[in-house]
Scaffold this motif. Structure first.
Motif, PDB file in Angstrom:
ATOM      1  N   ALA A   1       8.466   9.766  -7.241  1.00 15.91           N
ATOM      2  CA  ALA A   1       7.536   8.716  -6.825  1.00 15.91           C
ATOM      3  C   ALA A   1       8.029   7.352  -7.277  1.00 15.91           C
ATOM      4  O   ALA A   1       7.930   6.369  -6.536  1.00 15.91           O
ATOM      5  N   LEU A   2       8.553   7.300  -8.479  1.00 15.91           N
ATOM      6  CA  LEU A   2       9.082   6.038  -8.986  1.00 15.91           C
ATOM      7  C   LEU A   2      10.280   5.584  -8.153  1.00 15.91           C
ATOM      8  O   LEU A   2      10.387   4.406  -7.796  1.00 15.91           O
ATOM      9  N   LEU A   3      11.148   6.510  -7.814  1.00 16.21           N
ATOM     10  CA  LEU A   3      12.296   6.189  -6.975  1.00 16.21           C
ATOM     11  C   LEU A   3      11.847   5.749  -5.584  1.00 16.21           C
ATOM     12  O   LEU A   3      12.346   4.754  -5.048  1.00 16.21           O
ATOM     13  N   GLY A   4      10.884   6.483  -5.009  1.00 17.55           N
ATOM     14  CA  GLY A   4      10.373   6.133  -3.674  1.00 17.55           C
ATOM     15  C   GLY A   4       9.725   4.767  -3.650  1.00 17.55           C
ATOM     16  O   GLY A   4       9.945   3.969  -2.740  1.00 17.55           O
ATOM     17  N   SER A   5       8.911   4.475  -4.666  1.00 15.64           N
ATOM     18  CA  SER A   5       8.269   3.157  -4.704  1.00 15.64           C
ATOM     19  C   SER A   5       9.300   2.056  -4.945  1.00 15.64           C
ATOM     20  O   SER A   5       9.172   0.954  -4.413  1.00 15.64           O
TER      21      SER A   5
ATOM     22  N   VAL B   1       0.838  -1.201   0.000  1.00 11.15           N
ATOM     23  CA  VAL B   1       0.000   0.000   0.000  1.00 11.15           C
ATOM     24  C   VAL B   1       0.870   1.247   0.000  1.00 11.15           C
ATOM     25  O   VAL B   1       0.571   2.233  -0.697  1.00 11.15           O
ATOM     26  N   LEU B   2       1.957   1.224   0.743  1.00 14.33           N
ATOM     27  CA  LEU B   2       2.874   2.360   0.778  1.00 14.33           C
ATOM     28  C   LEU B   2       3.486   2.615  -0.607  1.00 14.33           C
ATOM     29  O   LEU B   2       3.564   3.766  -1.055  1.00 14.33           O
ATOM     30  N   ALA B   3       3.888   1.563  -1.301  1.00 19.95           N
ATOM     31  CA  ALA B   3       4.458   1.716  -2.643  1.00 19.95           C
ATOM     32  C   ALA B   3       3.429   2.304  -3.606  1.00 19.95           C
ATOM     33  O   ALA B   3       3.731   3.223  -4.377  1.00 19.95           O
ATOM     34  N   VAL B   4       2.199   1.801  -3.553  1.00 16.03           N
ATOM     35  CA  VAL B   4       1.145   2.320  -4.428  1.00 16.03           C
ATOM     36  C   VAL B   4       0.820   3.767  -4.088  1.00 16.03           C
ATOM     37  O   VAL B   4       0.638   4.603  -4.988  1.00 16.03           O
ATOM     38  N   ALA B   5       0.771   4.112  -2.808  1.00 12.46           N
ATOM     39  CA  ALA B   5       0.476   5.491  -2.394  1.00 12.46           C
ATOM     40  C   ALA B   5       1.559   6.446  -2.886  1.00 12.46           C
ATOM     41  O   ALA B   5       1.255   7.553  -3.332  1.00 12.46           O
ATOM     42  N   ILE B   6       2.811   6.031  -2.834  1.00 16.34           N
ATOM     43  CA  ILE B   6       3.903   6.875  -3.314  1.00 16.34           C
ATOM     44  C   ILE B   6       3.781   7.087  -4.818  1.00 16.34           C
ATOM     45  O   ILE B   6       3.944   8.205  -5.324  1.00 16.34           O
ATOM     46  N   ILE B   7       3.461   6.033  -5.540  1.00 16.41           N
ATOM     47  CA  ILE B   7       3.307   6.149  -6.996  1.00 16.41           C
ATOM     48  C   ILE B   7       2.139   7.079  -7.340  1.00 16.41           C
ATOM     49  O   ILE B   7       2.254   7.963  -8.191  1.00 16.41           O
ATOM     50  N   LEU B   8       1.009   6.889  -6.682  1.00 14.29           N
ATOM     51  CA  LEU B   8      -0.162   7.717  -6.967  1.00 14.29           C
ATOM     52  C   LEU B   8       0.057   9.172  -6.578  1.00 14.29           C
ATOM     53  O   LEU B   8      -0.432  10.079  -7.261  1.00 14.29           O
ATOM     54  N   ALA B   9       0.790   9.399  -5.507  1.00 16.46           N
ATOM     55  CA  ALA B   9       1.062  10.777  -5.081  1.00 16.46           C
ATOM     56  C   ALA B   9       1.915  11.494  -6.123  1.00 16.46           C
ATOM     57  O   ALA B   9       1.676  12.666  -6.426  1.00 16.46           O
ATOM     58  N   GLY B  10       2.880  10.818  -6.695  1.00 16.81           N
ATOM     59  CA  GLY B  10       3.739  11.431  -7.707  1.00 16.81           C
ATOM     60  C   GLY B  10       3.045  11.575  -9.040  1.00 16.81           C
ATOM     61  O   GLY B  10       3.254  12.539  -9.771  1.00 16.81           O
ATOM     62  N   ALA B  11       2.192  10.603  -9.381  1.00 15.81           N
ATOM     63  CA  ALA B  11       1.512  10.648 -10.672  1.00 15.81           C
ATOM     64  C   ALA B  11       0.415  11.705 -10.690  1.00 15.81           C
ATOM     65  O   ALA B  11       0.102  12.261 -11.734  1.00 15.81           O
ATOM     66  N   GLY B  12      -0.159  11.992  -9.543  1.00 18.72           N
ATOM     67  CA  GLY B  12      -1.261  12.944  -9.472  1.00 18.72           C
ATOM     68  C   GLY B  12      -0.836  14.394  -9.614  1.00 18.72           C
ATOM     69  O   GLY B  12      -1.656  15.266  -9.881  1.00 18.72           O
ATOM     70  N   THR B  13       0.428  14.698  -9.479  1.00 15.18           N
ATOM     71  CA  THR B  13       0.882  16.093  -9.533  1.00 15.18           C
ATOM     72  C   THR B  13       1.085  16.584 -10.960  1.00 15.18           C
ATOM     73  O   THR B  13       1.013  17.777 -11.216  1.00 15.18           O
ATOM     74  N   GLY B  14       1.359  15.689 -11.899  1.00 17.09           N
ATOM     75  CA  GLY B  14       1.586  16.085 -13.283  1.00 17.09           C
ATOM     76  C   GLY B  14       3.004  16.547 -13.545  1.00 17.09           C
ATOM     77  O   GLY B  14       3.376  16.814 -14.679  1.00 17.09           O
ATOM     78  N   SER B  15       3.812  16.669 -12.549  1.00 16.61           N
ATOM     79  CA  SER B  15       5.194  17.112 -12.692  1.00 16.61           C
ATOM     80  C   SER B  15       6.091  15.909 -12.975  1.00 16.61           C
ATOM     81  O   SER B  15       5.940  14.854 -12.364  1.00 16.61           O
ATOM     82  N   GLU B  16       7.019  16.088 -13.905  1.00 20.16           N
ATOM     83  CA  GLU B  16       7.940  14.996 -14.227  1.00 20.16           C
ATOM     84  C   GLU B  16       8.874  14.698 -13.057  1.00 20.16           C
ATOM     85  O   GLU B  16       9.213  13.547 -12.804  1.00 20.16           O
TER      86      GLU B  16
END
Length: 143
Positions: free
Chosen positions: A74-78, A53-68
């Protein structure tokens, strides 16, 4: 039975967690149903679920911002969480196998049943762990 091989009937959550690591690589002896299921629930269900769940939350948090940059972070964190999960899986491999072997001994089965997991039949030893305690049926010459 000597205390180092005896099961702990009615083990509490804390007792099961403590014995899980006290008997880290002890494949002889017995594990009560409560000792096995508490350790199984904590170490093979709850903690991996939290890490996933933590990995998915990190990915979704980074993907939701629209910033590269945020997406890359987020990819690194996950990736770090998944690396942590891999290390965790290696750490609990031996004690998980040991507690399953001891549980199989407690209900009169050979610990060699855990090898069925190598051929895709890992559900079989898990089902055998559900049987009632019958340590009188276990013959130590099996192990």
């Amino acid at each position: 039975m000597t205390p180092d091989i005896a099961p702990l009937p009615g083990a509490s959550f804390g007792d099961a967690a403590k014995r899980y690591f006290q008997r880290y690589a002890q494949f002889r002896g017995y594990a009560s149903p409560s000792e096995f299921w508490w350790s199984f629930l904590l170490y093979q269900v709850i903690i991996p679920t939290v890490l996933g769940v933590l990995a998915v939350a990190i990915i979704l948090a980074g993907a939701g911002t629209g910033s590269e940059d945020a997406a890359a972070g987020a990819l690194l964190g996950s990736g770090l969480v998944l690396l942590l999960y891999s290390v965790y899986a290696l750490v609990i491999l031996v004690p998980s196998l040991a507690v399953m072997v001891r549980r199989l001994h407690d209900n009169g089965k050979s610990g060699w049943f855990v090898l069925l997991g190598l051929v895709g039949l890992g559900i079989v030893p898990l089902i055998l762990c559900c049987f009632e305690s019958r340590p009188d049926l276990y013959r130590p010459e099996w192990s």
